[in-house]
Write a protein that holds these residues in place. Structure first.
Motif, PDB file in Angstrom:
ATOM      1  N   LEU A  94      10.573   8.721 -13.855  1.00 39.56           N
ATOM      2  CA  LEU A  94      11.885   9.191 -14.038  1.00 39.56           C
ATOM      3  C   LEU A  94      11.880  10.787 -14.514  1.00 39.56           C
ATOM      4  N   ASP A  95      10.791  11.158 -15.413  1.00 44.12           N
ATOM      5  CA  ASP A  95      10.795  12.550 -15.999  1.00 44.12           C
ATOM      6  C   ASP A  95      10.493  13.447 -14.735  1.00 44.12           C
ATOM      7  N   GLU A  96       9.857  12.833 -13.627  1.00 47.29           N
ATOM      8  CA  GLU A  96       9.528  13.890 -12.484  1.00 47.29           C
ATOM      9  C   GLU A  96      10.512  13.556 -11.273  1.00 47.29           C
ATOM     10  N   PHE A  97      10.853  12.460 -10.952  1.00 49.93           N
ATOM     11  CA  PHE A  97      12.006  12.158 -10.066  1.00 49.93           C
ATOM     12  C   PHE A  97      13.337  12.987 -10.270  1.00 49.93           C
ATOM     13  N   PRO A  98      13.972  13.469  -9.060  1.00 48.91           N
ATOM     14  CA  PRO A  98      15.175  14.174  -9.297  1.00 48.91           C
ATOM     15  C   PRO A  98      16.302  13.111  -9.460  1.00 48.91           C
ATOM     16  N   LEU A  99      16.527  12.798 -10.620  1.00 51.55           N
ATOM     17  CA  LEU A  99      17.328  11.872 -11.127  1.00 51.55           C
ATOM     18  C   LEU A  99      18.867  12.238 -10.978  1.00 51.55           C
ATOM     19  N   GLU A 100      18.787  13.679 -11.259  1.00 53.78           N
ATOM     20  CA  GLU A 100      20.262  14.366 -11.108  1.00 53.78           C
ATOM     21  C   GLU A 100      20.676  14.163  -9.622  1.00 53.78           C
ATOM     22  N   ARG A 101      20.067  13.818  -8.819  1.00 58.18           N
ATOM     23  CA  ARG A 101      20.575  13.660  -7.269  1.00 58.18           C
ATOM     24  C   ARG A 101      20.944  12.091  -7.033  1.00 58.18           C
ATOM     25  N   VAL A 102      20.650  11.250  -8.107  1.00 56.02           N
ATOM     26  CA  VAL A 102      21.052   9.731  -7.794  1.00 56.02           C
ATOM     27  C   VAL A 102      22.502   9.623  -7.874  1.00 56.02           C
ATOM     28  N   VAL A 103      22.920   9.164  -6.676  1.00 52.05           N
ATOM     29  CA  VAL A 103      24.490   8.785  -6.366  1.00 52.05           C
ATOM     30  C   VAL A 103      24.630   7.344  -6.486  1.00 52.05           C
ATOM     31  N   GLU A 104      23.623   6.815  -5.981  1.00 56.30           N
ATOM     32  CA  GLU A 104      23.906   5.265  -6.048  1.00 56.30           C
ATOM     33  C   GLU A 104      22.504   4.482  -6.610  1.00 56.30           C
ATOM     34  N   VAL A 135      22.219  23.790 -15.229  1.00 53.85           N
ATOM     35  CA  VAL A 135      21.330  24.312 -14.161  1.00 53.85           C
ATOM     36  C   VAL A 135      19.967  24.468 -14.379  1.00 53.85           C
ATOM     37  N   SER A 136      19.705  24.953 -15.654  1.00 57.64           N
ATOM     38  CA  SER A 136      18.172  25.344 -16.286  1.00 57.64           C
ATOM     39  C   SER A 136      17.543  24.003 -16.243  1.00 57.64           C
ATOM     40  N   SER A 137      17.966  22.800 -16.329  1.00 55.04           N
ATOM     41  CA  SER A 137      17.513  21.732 -16.614  1.00 55.04           C
ATOM     42  C   SER A 137      16.897  20.834 -15.097  1.00 55.04           C
ATOM     43  N   VAL A 138      17.365  21.551 -13.918  1.00 56.39           N
ATOM     44  CA  VAL A 138      16.869  21.120 -12.572  1.00 56.39           C
ATOM     45  C   VAL A 138      16.421  22.512 -11.893  1.00 56.39           C
ATOM     46  N   CYS A 139      15.566  21.814 -10.621  1.00 59.66           N
ATOM     47  CA  CYS A 139      14.859  22.890 -10.144  1.00 59.66           C
ATOM     48  C   CYS A 139      15.870  23.525  -9.072  1.00 59.66           C
ATOM     49  N   GLU A 140      16.231  24.811  -9.273  1.00 62.27           N
ATOM     50  CA  GLU A 140      17.043  25.702  -8.280  1.00 62.27           C
ATOM     51  C   GLU A 140      16.269  26.706  -7.381  1.00 62.27           C
ATOM     52  N   THR A 141      15.669  26.184  -6.346  1.00 59.79           N
ATOM     53  CA  THR A 141      14.992  26.824  -5.387  1.00 59.79           C
ATOM     54  C   THR A 141      15.803  26.953  -4.068  1.00 59.79           C
ATOM     55  N   PHE A 187       0.840  -1.206  -0.011  1.00 63.32           N
ATOM     56  CA  PHE A 187       0.024  -0.080   0.003  1.00 63.32           C
ATOM     57  C   PHE A 187       0.904   1.180  -0.103  1.00 63.32           C
ATOM     58  N   VAL A 188       0.177   2.430  -0.273  1.00 68.52           N
ATOM     59  CA  VAL A 188       1.096   3.710  -0.312  1.00 68.52           C
ATOM     60  C   VAL A 188      -0.235   4.692   0.428  1.00 68.52           C
ATOM     61  N   ALA A 189       0.261   5.470   1.034  1.00 73.12           N
ATOM     62  CA  ALA A 189      -0.582   6.701   1.468  1.00 73.12           C
ATOM     63  C   ALA A 189       0.082   8.070   1.322  1.00 73.12           C
ATOM     64  N   GLY A 190      -0.692   9.133   0.898  1.00 73.56           N
ATOM     65  CA  GLY A 190      -0.223  10.348   0.522  1.00 73.56           C
ATOM     66  C   GLY A 190      -1.015  11.089  -0.594  1.00 73.56           C
ATOM     67  N   THR A 191      -0.930  12.501  -0.683  1.00 72.35           N
ATOM     68  CA  THR A 191      -1.377  13.148  -1.496  1.00 72.35           C
ATOM     69  C   THR A 191      -0.514  13.694  -2.653  1.00 72.35           C
ATOM     70  N   LEU A 192       0.845  13.293  -2.477  1.00 78.04           N
ATOM     71  CA  LEU A 192       1.774  13.390  -3.699  1.00 78.04           C
ATOM     72  C   LEU A 192       2.106  12.226  -4.424  1.00 78.04           C
ATOM     73  N   PRO A 193       2.274  12.256  -5.784  1.00 76.49           N
ATOM     74  CA  PRO A 193       3.083  11.069  -6.299  1.00 76.49           C
ATOM     75  C   PRO A 193       4.509  10.896  -5.975  1.00 76.49           C
ATOM     76  N   ILE A 194       5.057   9.673  -5.766  1.00 77.75           N
ATOM     77  CA  ILE A 194       6.175   9.618  -5.154  1.00 77.75           C
ATOM     78  C   ILE A 194       7.301  10.413  -5.530  1.00 77.75           C
TER      79      ILE A 194
END
Length: 489
Positions: free
Chosen positions: A227-237, A331-337, A175-182
């Motif tokens: 993968l289009d929404e996941f922050p794949l640029e942060r995946v180190v392993e 930088v423009s390809s990732v969210c910089e907030t 199961f999964v609970a929440g209001t946001l896609p993972i």
């Protein structure tokens, strides 16, 4: 953040981490690590690195002496999904403890599941994912920043750079609970803290299976969209481990509720199905995968012959992926907030109430209701399978079979008409705060003695004798892992 945005700070820290290559994520005790390394060397496929699961300092020191490769660390017990963490002395103590473990290993990173085994006073044997909401993402980010600050303060690595905290996307078990896609949840976490991420391919498959996505998309389309929404640029392993039907599942062909897929869950001892390597190929081809430093098979508890066979095949298939340099995305390809302000005390209290509901729903004390349980981002069609099968099995058998642990006490309870199944209800009868670092085996010993005292007080002395024998054996099993004759503990 020292360098402005969480993204910039992440890249600053990443620059100090060498590429680790192909490796293994291993338990210190099972299988015997020295024998495993010798077998891999004999097949001319020594691991590029080892990611070691949580163990005692003495055992970790023995691994550091034995291993001729870089080491990383898979932590346990830092329940960073929980809103009370920053006020919890045990959490702060655990951060300091893990810093010491990282120093022993001289590890470049700490990997920890973005999940918990203890919520609202209720303990579970295996990981439960966070409630996937915006408030939860904010709390996870704040707790992760606290951990990283602790590593910066207390670690003394030889190269001068503190280990980087990586958060691993956890599996879904029914199961999964929440209001946001993972993936949106992890995007928010990445916007608010400088952590890296671990993407486990088997965990990704369970998201497909237990989020309802299998009813709407093909697996390949799901992975693309994720993968289009996941922050794949942060995946180190990245990890790859086995999948299998859980021992509590009686209907081995069940799957109609989720696109006729088998009811597999994350299972490190099981063989790796071919579908996971197809998924891995898809992830490795994504243009935003620019920070990858290690790719490991998770093999703790797996038979040694199977580990060697799978790792040899794995190295043949992926030997070239680290020969092509990865590049940081523009930088423009990732969210910089910039990181938002801290969550309010009321926001954390409300999230605490959400986790209290979560614990009661998971344990079967309440039915799922509310936005995080009934909205489009939730999936509860397989919840009953978890509550009536997986969870009771976990309490009675996982991490130590109750009858094997307490044979005399269980025999005497049965003679008095007290079934073992009653222990499950006792376990979840009331919330119990932790008083020491989480250890499910020791917790099970403590709770069972309390159960005997409650149901048959005349048996308490016998249960306490069995408990002391178990604790002594457990202490011996946690001694350093390598001996001159290569025997395990």
């Amino acid at each position: 953040m020292p360098n402005g945005t969480p993204q910039a700070e992440f890249y600053r820290r990443l620059a100090g981490i060498a590429t680790h290559g192909l490796g293994l994520s291993v338990d210190v005790y099972q299988p015997d690590l020295r024998s495993l390394l010798a077998a891999l060397r004999g097949r001319q496929v020594p691991p590029g690195y080892l990611e070691v699961f949580r163990a005692t300092p003495a055992a970790l020191a023995a691994v550091r002496t034995e291993a001729a490769c870089p080491l990383a660390y898979h932590g346990e017990g830092l329940w960073l999904t929980q809103p009370e963490a920053l006020d919890d002395r045990l959490f702060r103590d655990a951060v300091r403890e893990v810093a010491g473990h990282l120093d022993i290993l001289q590890a470049a990173w700490l990997n920890h599941e973005c999940a918990t085994k203890h919520m609202a006073g209720y303990s579970f044997g295996t990981y439960l994912p966070p409630v996937y909401t915006e408030a939860s993402a904010t709390v996870v980010a704040e707790n992760a920043s606290f951990i990283q600050a602790g590593l910066d303060r207390w670690c003394r690595p030889a190269d001068g750079g503190a280990p980087l905290l990586l958060l691993e996307m956890p599996p879904l078990t029914c199961f999964v609970a929440g209001t946001l896609p993972i993936p949106a949840f992890f995007r928010l976490v990445a916007e608010r803290t400088a952590c890296g991420l671990v993407l486990d391919i088997g965990h990704l498959w369970t998201v497909y299976r237990y989020s309802g996505a299998a009813q709407r998309f093909s697996l390949a389309q799901f992975v693309d969209d994720f993968l289009d929404e996941f922050p794949l640029e942060r995946v180190v392993e990245m990890h790859v481990a086995g999948l299998a039907v859980h021992s509590s599942t009686t209907d081995r062909s069940a799957g109609a509720a989720s696109g006729c897929l088998p009811p597999w869950i994350d299972a490190h001892a099981a063989p790796i199905p071919a579908v996971l390597f197809d998924m891995l190929d898809q992830v490795l081809g994504h243009p935003r995968l620019g920070s990858l430093k290690g790719l490991a098979l998770e093999v703790d508890t797996k038979p040694m012959d199977l580990i060697v066979e799978e790792y040899e095949t794995f190295t043949r298939r992926y030997a070239g992926i680290f020969r092509t340099p990865t590049t940081k995305p523009a930088v423009s390809s990732v969210c910089e907030t910039s990181s938002p302000g801290p969550s309010s005390g009321e926001a954390r209290r409300e999230l605490g109430r959400a986790y209290e509901r979560y614990a009661h729903i998971a344990a079967g004390h309440a039915e799922p209701e509310g936005r995080e349980w009934t909205g489009p981002a939730a999936w509860t069609q397989d919840l009953e399978m978890y509550r009536t099968g997986y969870l009771p099995y976990e309490i009675l058998h996982w991490g130590g079979d109750l009858e094997a642990m307490f044979p005399e006490s269980c025999r005497q309870l049965a003679a008095r008409g007290v079934p073992q199944a009653a222990f499950v209800g006792f376990w979840f009868r009331a919330p119990r705060p932790l008083t020491r670092t989480y250890d499910f085996f020791l917790l099970k010993i403590e709770r069972f003695v309390e159960f005997v005292r409650d149901r048959a007080p005349e048996l308490e002395a016998a249960a306490m004798r069995e408990a002391e024998e178990l604790r002594r054996a457990y202490d011996l099993a946690n001694e350093p892992v390598f001996t001159d004759d290569c025997e395990g503990p």
